[in-house]
Scaffold this active site. Structure first.
Site, short mmCIF file in Angstrom:
data_model
loop_
_atom_site.label_atom_id
_atom_site.label_comp_id
_atom_site.label_asym_id
_atom_site.label_seq_id
_atom_site.Cartn_x
_atom_site.Cartn_y
_atom_site.Cartn_z
N HIS A 1 0.85 -1.19 0.00
CA HIS A 1 0.00 0.00 0.00
C HIS A 1 0.89 1.23 0.00
O HIS A 1 1.61 1.48 0.96
CB HIS A 1 -0.92 0.01 1.23
CG HIS A 1 -2.07 -0.94 1.13
ND1 HIS A 1 -3.25 -0.78 1.80
CD2 HIS A 1 -2.21 -2.07 0.39
CE1 HIS A 1 -4.07 -1.77 1.49
NE2 HIS A 1 -3.46 -2.58 0.64
N TYR B 1 -9.76 5.63 6.63
CA TYR B 1 -9.99 6.04 8.01
C TYR B 1 -11.05 7.13 7.96
O TYR B 1 -10.80 8.20 7.38
CB TYR B 1 -8.71 6.61 8.62
CG TYR B 1 -7.63 5.57 8.92
CD1 TYR B 1 -7.55 4.98 10.18
CD2 TYR B 1 -6.70 5.20 7.96
CE1 TYR B 1 -6.56 4.05 10.47
CE2 TYR B 1 -5.70 4.27 8.23
CZ TYR B 1 -5.64 3.69 9.50
OH TYR B 1 -4.67 2.76 9.77
N PRO C 1 -5.60 0.80 18.44
CA PRO C 1 -5.26 0.28 17.10
C PRO C 1 -5.22 1.32 15.98
O PRO C 1 -4.73 1.01 14.89
CB PRO C 1 -6.34 -0.77 16.83
CG PRO C 1 -7.47 -0.40 17.73
CD PRO C 1 -6.88 0.27 18.92
N LYS D 1 -0.12 0.26 15.10
CA LYS D 1 1.26 0.21 15.62
C LYS D 1 1.55 -0.94 16.58
O LYS D 1 2.71 -1.15 16.94
CB LYS D 1 1.58 1.53 16.33
CG LYS D 1 1.67 2.72 15.40
CD LYS D 1 2.78 2.54 14.38
CE LYS D 1 2.87 3.67 13.38
NZ LYS D 1 3.59 3.31 12.16
N TYR E 1 3.29 6.94 9.92
CA TYR E 1 2.52 5.77 9.52
C TYR E 1 3.42 4.69 8.91
O TYR E 1 3.27 3.51 9.22
CB TYR E 1 1.43 6.17 8.52
CG TYR E 1 0.34 5.14 8.41
CD1 TYR E 1 -0.85 5.26 9.14
CD2 TYR E 1 0.47 4.01 7.60
CE1 TYR E 1 -1.85 4.30 9.06
CE2 TYR E 1 -0.52 3.05 7.51
CZ TYR E 1 -1.68 3.21 8.25
OH TYR E 1 -2.66 2.24 8.17
#
Ligand code: APR
Ligand code: PHB
Length: 392
Positions: free
Chosen positions: A75, A203, A294, A298, A386
């Site tokens: 991704h 998200y 979550p 991580k 990220y």
């Protein structure tokens, strides 16, 4: 009582214990893993699914890349859905790195297979594990398997036994300082036989609460809804889940693929750090020492980072007689952990609905999201964290 000896006795066959065992083996350091559950249980426990760039590179560099690169997917970015508008964050363009979507239980399967192939000793279904004399030079672990009591003498004990393990409570009374934050919400997570509705994650910040679209394979979707931390599953028949997901993830041109839901669970959300991570010859790694909510994926990555650091210190200790490295384990790990805690807390705060927020807090959250999604500096901050901070 049967007795045996090894260099590093590892408690727990989750990602942290197994990866530590694998790395130590590659450095020629003898170790044994002691796990309470069965191999089947460990291999099928459904957890997170995103590997940071360097964690994926570590998998490849240590011979574990093959299945990840064939059944996992790369991704290059992710999506944020705010006010019904989809914003794509391209990690690759921003920081030159990507993440891998590959399930934690697949990582565990690969690690178990690699350890067994190399003749590694993994002891499953070991009950009553206990750690002894770790404040002296001669620590040992006791456990029972198939009704037989065992004693394993070792130089070092690694407590990779998760949040509810026995190693953290074995620290001397009063030594550990705990930093804890419980969030007033949880995630209802489902696995469904539905092709992912988009090729990368979404998200979503929605007035009804957070939602996340993720996936496990070209035919399996992983989806989450913000709910109460103790939400009864009976409140969420399948139809209600799909309706709410369609609402919270909805935007122009989007069509939510639905299908048979074959797993449903509620996870409470928590940030937690225990300091220090070492007493004498007992070292904590992964969930045994810290928990993150979550949001931002991580948990697994920080567990792998700990053991990468612990492995380097143990290698210095056993192979190069450098004993300073082990003494620096706690400060090196904690510096990185607190960065991860900050990111996970920040992502959680930015994306969820807080019932105790007044109008000012709500405006602050919107302003923060606007800044992050529209400023290249804001996007860079998100991308850098990220894809993962350097492992060391
Ligand atoms: N004796 C032996 N094994 C034990 C004991 C015990 N007394 N207590 C716990 N264990 C085992 C658990 O059964 C589990 O398999 O330790 C293992 C710990 O694994 P995880 O909980 O997966 O922890 P860790 O390896 O640190 O990985 C952290 O897992 O929980 C997720 O979100 C988290 O992704 C993160 C990752
Ligand atoms: C998941 O796929 O389970 C997942 C992905 C991203 C997150 C959390 C969970 O932030």
């Amino acid at each position: 009582m049967s007795t045996s000896k090894t260099r590093v006795g590892i408690i727990g066959a989750g990602p942290s214990g197994l990866m530590l065992s694998h790395l130590l083996h590659l450095s020629g350091v003898d170790n044994v893993v002691i796990e309470a559950r069965s191999r089947e249980y460990c291999e099928n426990r459904i957890r997170a699914g995103i590997l940071e760039y360097e964690v994926a590179e570590l998998m490849r560099a240590t011979g574990l890349g093959e299945r990840m690169d064939s059944v996992g997917s790369r991704h290059d970015g992710t999506n944020f859905l705010v006010n019904g508008e989809l914003h794509h964050i391209n990690f690759q363009n921003l920081v030159g790195k990507h993440v891998m979507l590959y399930s934690q239980h697949e990582v565990v399967r690969d690690l178990i297979a690699a350890r067994l192939k190399a003749g590694g000793e993994l002891i499953f279904e070991a009950s009553d594990a206990a750690v002894h004399d770790y404040e002296t030079g001669d620590p040992y672990i006791t456990y029972t398997q198939n009704g037989i009591n065992h004693r394993l003498d070792c130089d070092i004990i690694a407590g990779c036994d998760g949040f509810h393990g026995i190693c953290r409570p074995a620290f001397p009374a009063g030594m550990i300082v705990e930093y804890d934050r419980l969030y007033p919400f949880g995630w209802l997570g489902i696995l469904a036989e539905a092709p992912p509705s988009l090729d990368e994650l979404i998200y979503a910040n929605h007035p009804n609460g957070f939602a996340l679209l993720s996936m496990r394979s070209p035919t399996i979707s992983r989806l989450y809804l913000q709910c109460a931390p103790d939400e009864p599953l009976e409140n969420w028949p399948d139809d209600r889940i799909w309706e709410e997901l369609a609402l919270r993830l909805g935007h122009d041109g989007f069509n939510l693929n639905t299908g048979k839901i074959f797993q449903k669970s509620v996870t409470a959300m928590r940030s937690y750090v225990a300091e220090p991570m070492q007493t004498g010859r007992l070292f904590l790694a992964g969930d045994a020492a810290h928990i993150v909510p979550p949001t931002g994926a991580k948990g697994l990555n920080s567990a792998i980072a700990d053991v990468a650091i612990l492995h380097r210190a143990l290698e210095a200790h056993f192979k190069h007689n450098d004993h300073e490295a082990l003494a620096s384990y706690t400060p090196i790990c904690l510096k990185r952990i607190w960065q991860i805690e900050r990111f996970s807390w920040w992502m959680t705060s930015m994306m969820h609905k807080f019932d105790n927020h007044g109008p000012f807090d709500a405006r602050m959250q919107t302003a923060e999201l606007n800044y992050i999604l529209t400023s290249s500096a804001g996007q860079m901050t998100l991308a850098e964290n990220y894809v993962g901070l350097p492992l060391h």
